[in-house]
Scaffold this active site. Structure first.
Site, mmCIF file in Angstrom:
data_model
loop_
_atom_site.group_PDB
_atom_site.id
_atom_site.type_symbol
_atom_site.label_atom_id
_atom_site.label_comp_id
_atom_site.label_asym_id
_atom_site.label_seq_id
_atom_site.Cartn_x
_atom_site.Cartn_y
_atom_site.Cartn_z
ATOM 1 N N HIS A 1 67.100 12.400 -75.279
ATOM 2 C CA HIS A 1 65.596 12.508 -75.558
ATOM 3 C C HIS A 1 65.266 11.764 -76.838
ATOM 4 C CE1 HIS A 1 61.863 15.199 -75.800
ATOM 5 N NE2 HIS A 1 62.107 14.790 -76.966
ATOM 6 N N GLU A 2 65.805 11.841 -77.914
ATOM 7 C CA GLU A 2 65.568 11.180 -79.129
ATOM 8 C C GLU A 2 65.679 9.837 -78.926
ATOM 9 O OE1 GLU A 2 63.995 12.967 -81.591
ATOM 10 O OE2 GLU A 2 64.520 14.764 -80.543
ATOM 11 N N HIS B 1 62.274 8.556 -77.594
ATOM 12 C CA HIS B 1 61.589 8.278 -78.712
ATOM 13 C C HIS B 1 61.850 6.804 -79.388
ATOM 14 C CE1 HIS B 1 59.113 12.079 -78.657
ATOM 15 N NE2 HIS B 1 60.393 12.656 -78.759
ATOM 16 N N GLU C 1 55.954 11.384 -76.533
ATOM 17 C CA GLU C 1 56.827 12.353 -75.730
ATOM 18 C C GLU C 1 57.048 11.860 -74.164
ATOM 19 O OE1 GLU C 1 58.251 14.641 -77.232
ATOM 20 O OE2 GLU C 1 59.019 16.105 -75.901
#
Ligand SMILES: [Zn+2]
Length: 459
Positions: free
Chosen positions: A229-230, A233, A259
């Site tokens: 997830h990170e 980003h 997001e």
């Protein structure tokens, strides 16, 4: 930061906000002049648009209100932590009442068409309105309920899995995560991974983007998916056109778009059958307990569906219900339709209606998130918009490549290239709505996400 340092920190942040206000408002005249210039490029218009947004904010919201918001939020966050620990909403209530009152004032100062909440939505997602969000959620809710009911009834995607209780040594998962970074082609020179209680991404520059993860010692999917997830980003921030460095455009276009990148990598890539196959050798090499499990077990484990009262524990199917609930409450609070004192009971009713679970107490109900204590009203919807835009990427990218094949063959360069070319390189040049029109020819179309979920969980 030691907990006792919140006062000086609040003071310092308020002072910085005021200094920023002075600097920005000094730009009013040159900006007005520049807006009249002929032959502006898209980049020029982007710079002017972003500075104008800041100008609007700082000329409309008086310094005293900015300072009071900042100070109140700093105090409220400390009280919220304590209140959550004791599951004591009454302790937090007066602070939240103050924040809601200040946010209403902020909305009035900012100005809006229609609902005052529109003024607050626009801060996080430019030009977003309740009409947009209502349209998205009215499509999502009935179809998502159908998915959840069917999945729960059939049990094809389990609510519990043996792998949840398998324990790991931090060192094992560290190795897995490092290899995941290699698979995702995270650059060695301009990116780094560290450990923190709450995982996050922070970008200092296009050539300096950092993320964190955490190791809980069991249920290894948490650390791995929070890492992916990170990374989503981080890839966005790393792939902004470097020539935009030191200009207002070296940013991401909105929180929803940001997001969408993390969700795309986490869910559409990371939780796919193809990715399971791709990372399987790494997992097997480092996690000895996996010798008893096959690819299908791992896929099911990655895609468990378990209704929970806690947002951050939610899966792909139930996550958006958590956001709808918060959005409805914020909208009604800012619109003066409900009182802060009513929040816990309305929260619990809505949670039961959407997710089918009644929180046992306010700690796992209305007190679970930090956002309101920080005054972040209008932030939550961007989480769902991220899912919606990720669904749009999934749909539209198929014109250029078969995502399944790309992931299966481990050619993630191709995927990163597509995202850079269409989305990342522009930074803040276009507003989120402009960028979606440019890339997809449509805005916040929830059908893409929901069709993907129906296909994945029902077919
Ligand atoms: Zn995120």
């Amino acid at each position: 930061m030691p907990s006792g340092a919140s006062k000086p920190r609040g003071f310092a942040q308020a002072q910085i906000a005021l200094m920023k206000q002075q600097q920005i408002t000094a730009l009013a005249e040159p900006i007005t002049k520049a807006q009249k210039a002929a032959n502006l490029t898209d980049y020029d218009s982007g710079v002017l648009r972003l500075i104008q947004r800041d100008l609007d904010y700082y000329t409309r919201v008086p310094p005293a209100l900015i300072e009071e918001l900042q100070r109140t939020a700093t105090d409220a966050t400390v009280v919220w932590r304590e209140a959550r620990k004791r599951s004591d909403f009454a302790r937090f209530r007066p602070y939240l009442e103050k924040i809601v009152e200040l946010k209403r004032q902020e909305a009035e100062r900012l100005g809006y068409n229609g609902h005052p909440y529109n003024a607050l939505l626009d801060k996080y997602e430019e030009a977003l309105t309740i009409e947009d969000v209502d349209r998205v959620f009215s499509t999502i809710v009935p179809r998502l309920k159908r998915v959840l009911n069917k999945v729960s009834a059939e049990g094809r995607f389990p609510a519990h899995h043996q792998l949840e209780s398998e324990r790991y040594e931090e060192d094992w998962m560290r190795k897995v995560n490092m290899e995941a970074l290699t698979l995702l082609e995270m650059p060695k020179e301009t990116f780094r991974l560290d450990t923190s209680t709450h995982p996050f991404t922070t970008g200092m520059a296009v050539d300096d983007v950092r993320i964190t993860t955490r190791y809980e010692g069991k249920d290894f999917k948490h650390t791995m998916f929070s890492l992916i997830h990170e990374c989503g980003h981080a890839i966005y921030e790393l792939q902004v056109d470097p020539s935009l460095e030191y200009t207002p455009l070296v940013t991401v276009t909105s929180l929803g778009m940001h997001e969408s990148q993390s969700r795309f990598w986490e869910n559409f890539v990371g939780r796919s059958k193809e990715f399971v196959r791709l990372i399987h050798p790494t997992l097997r090499k480092n996690l000895p307990f996996l010798s008893q499990y096959n690819d299908d077990d791992i896929y099911k484990y990655f895609n468990m569906v378990r209704p929970s009262p806690i947002r951050v524990e939610a899966d792909e199917v139930t996550y958006n219900f958590h956001i709808i609930l918060r959005y409805e409450l914020e909208k009604r609070l800012i619109g003066n339709e409900i009182k802060v004192s009513e929040i816990p009971s309305i929260w619990n009713e809505m949670m039961e209606e959407y997710v089918g679970i009644r929180p046992k107490n306010d700690a796992e109900g209305a007190l679970q998130d930090i956002h309101w204590s920080q005054g972040s009203f209008g932030y939550f919807p961007t989480y769902s918009l991220g899912n919606v835009i990720a669904g749009m990427i999934f749909h539209h990218i198929q014109k250029d490549m078969r995502l399944e094949d790309t992931v299966k063959s481990g050619q993630l360069t191709k995927l990163r290239g597509w995202l850079r070319e269409h989305i990342h390189r522009w930074g803040g040049t276009y507003s989120p709505k402009q960028l979606q029109q440019k890339v997809f020819g449509e805005e916040y179309n929830p059908d893409r996400l929901i069709s993907y979920l129906e296909h994945k969980f029902l077919d």
